[in-house]
Design a protein around this motif. Sequence first.
Motif, PDB file in Angstrom:
ATOM      1  N   ALA A 137       0.834  -1.214   0.000  1.00 56.52           N
ATOM      2  CA  ALA A 137       0.000   0.000   0.000  1.00 56.52           C
ATOM      3  C   ALA A 137       0.864   1.257   0.000  1.00 56.52           C
ATOM      4  CB  ALA A 137      -0.917  -0.012   1.221  1.00 56.52           C
ATOM      5  N   LEU A 138       2.085   1.139   0.498  1.00 55.98           N
ATOM      6  CA  LEU A 138       2.990   2.298   0.497  1.00 55.98           C
ATOM      7  C   LEU A 138       3.650   2.493  -0.864  1.00 55.98           C
ATOM      8  CD1 LEU A 138       4.670   1.814   4.000  1.00 55.98           C
ATOM      9  CD2 LEU A 138       3.010   3.557   3.357  1.00 55.98           C
TER      10      LEU A 138
ATOM     11  N   ALA B 229       5.179  -0.530  -2.808  1.00 55.09           N
ATOM     12  CA  ALA B 229       5.932  -1.684  -3.332  1.00 55.09           C
ATOM     13  C   ALA B 229       5.062  -2.405  -4.364  1.00 55.09           C
ATOM     14  CB  ALA B 229       6.313  -2.620  -2.195  1.00 55.09           C
ATOM     15  N   ASP B 230       5.705  -3.192  -5.252  1.00 58.00           N
ATOM     16  CA  ASP B 230       4.963  -3.791  -6.372  1.00 58.00           C
ATOM     17  C   ASP B 230       4.468  -5.201  -6.103  1.00 58.00           C
ATOM     18  OD1 ASP B 230       5.271  -1.674  -8.463  1.00 58.00           O
ATOM     19  OD2 ASP B 230       7.358  -1.995  -7.908  1.00 58.00           O
ATOM     20  N   ARG B 231       5.313  -6.014  -5.463  1.00 54.03           N
ATOM     21  CA  ARG B 231       4.854  -7.377  -5.162  1.00 54.03           C
ATOM     22  C   ARG B 231       5.552  -7.908  -3.924  1.00 54.03           C
ATOM     23  NH1 ARG B 231       8.412 -11.309  -7.784  1.00 54.03           N
ATOM     24  NH2 ARG B 231       9.803 -10.187  -9.185  1.00 54.03           N
ATOM     25  N   GLY B 232       4.938  -8.951  -3.360  1.00 57.11           N
ATOM     26  CA  GLY B 232       5.465  -9.453  -2.099  1.00 57.11           C
ATOM     27  C   GLY B 232       5.794 -10.933  -2.156  1.00 57.11           C
ATOM     28  N   ILE B 233       6.699 -11.328  -1.260  1.00 57.44           N
ATOM     29  CA  ILE B 233       7.013 -12.751  -1.092  1.00 57.44           C
ATOM     30  C   ILE B 233       6.933 -13.043   0.410  1.00 57.44           C
ATOM     31  CG2 ILE B 233       8.745 -14.578  -1.377  1.00 57.44           C
ATOM     32  CD1 ILE B 233       9.955 -12.914  -3.685  1.00 57.44           C
ATOM     33  N   LEU B 234       6.009 -13.941   0.765  1.00 60.02           N
ATOM     34  CA  LEU B 234       5.914 -14.364   2.162  1.00 60.02           C
ATOM     35  C   LEU B 234       6.580 -15.726   2.275  1.00 60.02           C
ATOM     36  CD1 LEU B 234       4.817 -14.429   5.099  1.00 60.02           C
ATOM     37  CD2 LEU B 234       2.719 -15.405   4.170  1.00 60.02           C
TER      38      LEU B 234
ATOM     39  N   PRO C  26      -7.187   4.555  -1.240  1.00 60.49           N
ATOM     40  CA  PRO C  26      -7.207   3.889  -2.555  1.00 60.49           C
ATOM     41  C   PRO C  26      -6.005   2.959  -2.749  1.00 60.49           C
ATOM     42  CG  PRO C  26      -7.494   6.274  -2.794  1.00 60.49           C
ATOM     43  CD  PRO C  26      -7.198   6.017  -1.361  1.00 60.49           C
ATOM     44  N   ASN C  27      -4.855   3.365  -2.179  1.00 63.91           N
ATOM     45  CA  ASN C  27      -3.658   2.523  -2.316  1.00 63.91           C
ATOM     46  C   ASN C  27      -3.761   1.259  -1.457  1.00 63.91           C
ATOM     47  OD1 ASN C  27      -2.694   4.398  -4.050  1.00 63.91           O
ATOM     48  ND2 ASN C  27      -1.285   5.351  -2.596  1.00 63.91           N
ATOM     49  N   ILE C  28      -4.462   1.367  -0.328  1.00 63.36           N
ATOM     50  CA  ILE C  28      -4.679   0.179   0.521  1.00 63.36           C
ATOM     51  C   ILE C  28      -5.566  -0.808  -0.253  1.00 63.36           C
ATOM     52  CG2 ILE C  28      -5.727  -0.653   2.680  1.00 63.36           C
ATOM     53  CD1 ILE C  28      -4.945   2.074   3.931  1.00 63.36           C
ATOM     54  N   MET C  29      -6.564  -0.277  -0.947  1.00 66.09           N
ATOM     55  CA  MET C  29      -7.454  -1.138  -1.741  1.00 66.09           C
ATOM     56  C   MET C  29      -6.671  -1.785  -2.887  1.00 66.09           C
ATOM     57  SD  MET C  29      -9.953  -0.716   0.128  1.00 66.09           S
ATOM     58  CE  MET C  29     -11.143  -1.765  -0.655  1.00 66.09           C
ATOM     59  N   LYS C  30      -5.848  -0.955  -3.579  1.00 64.12           N
ATOM     60  CA  LYS C  30      -5.073  -1.476  -4.720  1.00 64.12           C
ATOM     61  C   LYS C  30      -4.087  -2.561  -4.265  1.00 64.12           C
ATOM     62  CE  LYS C  30      -4.727   2.653  -7.458  1.00 64.12           C
ATOM     63  NZ  LYS C  30      -3.816   3.786  -7.586  1.00 64.12           N
TER      64      LYS C  30
ATOM     65  N   LYS D 150      -4.763  -6.272  -4.412  1.00 70.55           N
ATOM     66  CA  LYS D 150      -4.726  -6.988  -5.700  1.00 70.55           C
ATOM     67  C   LYS D 150      -3.297  -7.209  -6.191  1.00 70.55           C
ATOM     68  CE  LYS D 150      -9.305  -5.992  -7.348  1.00 70.55           C
ATOM     69  NZ  LYS D 150      -9.922  -4.655  -7.297  1.00 70.55           N
ATOM     70  N   LYS D 151      -2.322  -6.648  -5.487  1.00 74.29           N
ATOM     71  CA  LYS D 151      -0.935  -6.827  -5.957  1.00 74.29           C
ATOM     72  C   LYS D 151      -0.484  -8.263  -5.668  1.00 74.29           C
ATOM     73  CE  LYS D 151       0.527  -1.998  -5.687  1.00 74.29           C
ATOM     74  NZ  LYS D 151       1.464  -1.037  -5.104  1.00 74.29           N
ATOM     75  N   PRO D 152       0.430  -8.810  -6.490  1.00 73.69           N
ATOM     76  CA  PRO D 152       0.832 -10.216  -6.312  1.00 73.69           C
ATOM     77  C   PRO D 152       1.580 -10.478  -5.001  1.00 73.69           C
ATOM     78  CG  PRO D 152       1.724  -9.286  -8.358  1.00 73.69           C
ATOM     79  CD  PRO D 152       1.096  -8.166  -7.630  1.00 73.69           C
ATOM     80  N   LEU D 153       1.216 -11.584  -4.367  1.00 74.03           N
ATOM     81  CA  LEU D 153       1.912 -11.994  -3.136  1.00 74.03           C
ATOM     82  C   LEU D 153       2.169 -13.504  -3.225  1.00 74.03           C
ATOM     83  CD1 LEU D 153       0.774 -11.005   0.497  1.00 74.03           C
ATOM     84  CD2 LEU D 153       2.370 -12.804  -0.083  1.00 74.03           C
ATOM     85  N   ASP D 154       3.424 -13.864  -3.423  1.00 78.07           N
ATOM     86  CA  ASP D 154       3.814 -15.280  -3.535  1.00 78.07           C
ATOM     87  C   ASP D 154       3.998 -15.874  -2.152  1.00 78.07           C
ATOM     88  OD1 ASP D 154       3.896 -15.437  -6.198  1.00 78.07           O
ATOM     89  OD2 ASP D 154       6.088 -15.605  -6.376  1.00 78.07           O
ATOM     90  N   GLU D 155       3.558 -17.116  -1.994  1.00 78.64           N
ATOM     91  CA  GLU D 155       3.790 -17.781  -0.704  1.00 78.64           C
ATOM     92  C   GLU D 155       4.800 -18.902  -0.872  1.00 78.64           C
ATOM     93  OE1 GLU D 155       0.453 -18.732   1.691  1.00 78.64           O
ATOM     94  OE2 GLU D 155      -0.526 -16.821   1.251  1.00 78.64           O
TER      95      GLU D 155
END
Length: 249
Positions: free
Chosen positions: A77-78, A80-85, A189-193, A196-201
């Motif tokens: 939301a700040l 970054a484009d995508r996440g990896i958990l 709006p950024n929290i909502m967006k 939907k951003k990709p988050l790999d587990e």
Amino acid sequence: MKALVAVKRVIDYNVKVRVKADHSAVDLTNTKMSINPFDEIAVEEAVRLKEAGVIDEIIVASIGPKESQEQIRSALALGADRGILVQTEDKAYPLQVAKILKSIAETEGTEIILLGKQAIDDDNNQTGQMLAALMGAPQGTFASKVVVEGNEVKVTREVDGGLQTVALDLPAIITTDLRLNEPRYAKLPNIMKAKKKPLDEKTPADFGVDMTSKQQIIQVEPPADRKAGIKVGSVDELVDKLKNEAKVI
Ligand code: AMP
């Protein structure tokens, strides 16, 4: 150019820490958890580099329980484009975290790798340094200014009594200090967006990392209760107490 930012889920810095009755650890039941504050600064710096056109993509990674995806979503939301958990119920010690981050950085080809200078829960101040050693990459710790110029990054470091500027070849590890920037607040709006951003587990095993540690926490103690203060009747009494009771003057 890609950036990797490591974000750790920690107890919120405003929360008064409670220790478990058996003194084995801090009690996290019903406790507000947040992104480690120094990692928020790391995310902000990556977002500013992206806004300046230096970085094209920001990947955030967190190693910890499933709930760490909340902190990844906050980073998304700040900006970054995508996440990896990298999900694990085991305690994540710096060496294991550094090994996993190394694997992600190398697979993703990230050239700027940002971490906090320390996680406020365990106060290790080790992960960035271990990562630099494992990768054979240069490090700029305690950064208060970051400037990317061509194939290198200049990092101004907060050292005892002053500032030191170092030039690092990329890929480089940077750990953030408090004065690097002031993180923005995420807009709705950024929290909502971000949802939907990709988050790999993933799991530590996906990176070939065994979470068993040779280190073990054997006891945790809360800080001693502060004694109540007293009111003195005059300056003379204060000076007398400082001299004869506290013996500090
Ligand atoms: P430490 O060495 O534990 O004080 O942590 C320094 C920095 O390493 C933190 O500010 C994070 O950026 C990163 N880090 C440590 N543990 C983790 C974790 N479990 N997941 C993601 N990043 C971490």
